[in-house]
Design a protein around this motif. Sequence first.
Motif, short mmCIF file in Angstrom:
data_model
loop_
_atom_site.label_atom_id
_atom_site.label_comp_id
_atom_site.label_asym_id
_atom_site.label_seq_id
_atom_site.Cartn_x
_atom_site.Cartn_y
_atom_site.Cartn_z
N THR A 226 0.82 -1.21 0.00
CA THR A 226 0.00 0.00 0.00
C THR A 226 0.86 1.26 0.00
O THR A 226 0.53 2.25 -0.68
N SER A 227 1.96 1.24 0.74
CA SER A 227 2.82 2.43 0.79
C SER A 227 3.39 2.76 -0.58
O SER A 227 3.48 3.94 -0.95
N LYS B 16 0.60 4.27 -2.73
CA LYS B 16 0.29 5.64 -2.31
C LYS B 16 1.42 6.61 -2.67
O LYS B 16 1.17 7.75 -3.06
N ASP B 17 2.65 6.16 -2.50
CA ASP B 17 3.79 7.06 -2.76
C ASP B 17 4.01 7.32 -4.25
O ASP B 17 4.35 8.43 -4.64
#
Length: 206
Positions: free
Chosen positions: A33-34, A37-38
Motif C-alpha cells: 500500500t505504501s 500511495k507514494d
Amino acid sequence: MKLQVAIDRKSLTETEQLVRSLNGIADIIEFGTSLIKDFGFNDVSKLAQLARHSRVLYDIKTVDEGAYEFHSGFYYGADYLTVMGSASPSTIALCYKETNAIQHMMIDLTDVPENQVAKIDTFDNAVYLVHHNNDLGTKIDAPKMLANFHQLHPKVKHIAVAGGIDLDNAQRLRKQGIAEIVIVGGKISSAMFAEGAARSFREILK
C-alpha cells in the motif's frame, strides 16, 4: 503453498532491486500500500513488468469505488488486487465482478468483526486474507488464527495469512495445511540478502 513477498516503505530503486531478486522465487510479489500511495500505478506498473516469472499483487485496500479501482488496477498489470473486508458487501461484489477468470480478488480481513465476515464469505474464487494487525504490538499465532477462521467458514476455498510471519510460523503453517498463500514482509524485503531469505521460506513452504 504459495509464497507471497510484500514490498513496503521502499524507494523505487530499492523496489526494483527487490523485484529483480525475488522474480521467480516468490510465487507472488506484492507491491504494498505504501508503494501504491507514494508512487501510483503508473510508476509501480513499470517495476511490476520486471516480475516475469512471478504473479503481481497491488495492495490497494479498496473500500469504495470498487469497480473503478479494480478495473484500473488490473489495467496496470496486477494479477491480484485487495479489497477490505470492512467495505460494503456491495463494494466487494463490484470488485468481484471486475475480476476475470485469470485474475484474483483478495479480501483483507484485518480487524473485521465476525458478523461482517459472515456476510461476505460466499465469493467462491476470492482469496480470504486472515491478517494479523501488527499495530496491536502482539505476537502472531498464525496457525491458531487460521484454525479459528477455517472452523467458522469451512466453505471458504482460498485462504491467505499475513502479519509478522517468520520461519517458525511458516513451518507450522506448512504442517497445518490450511493456508494457500503465506505472505511474508520484512523478514524478506528488509533482510540483508533478500533472495536468500526468500529461498529459505520457499524451501519450507514448497
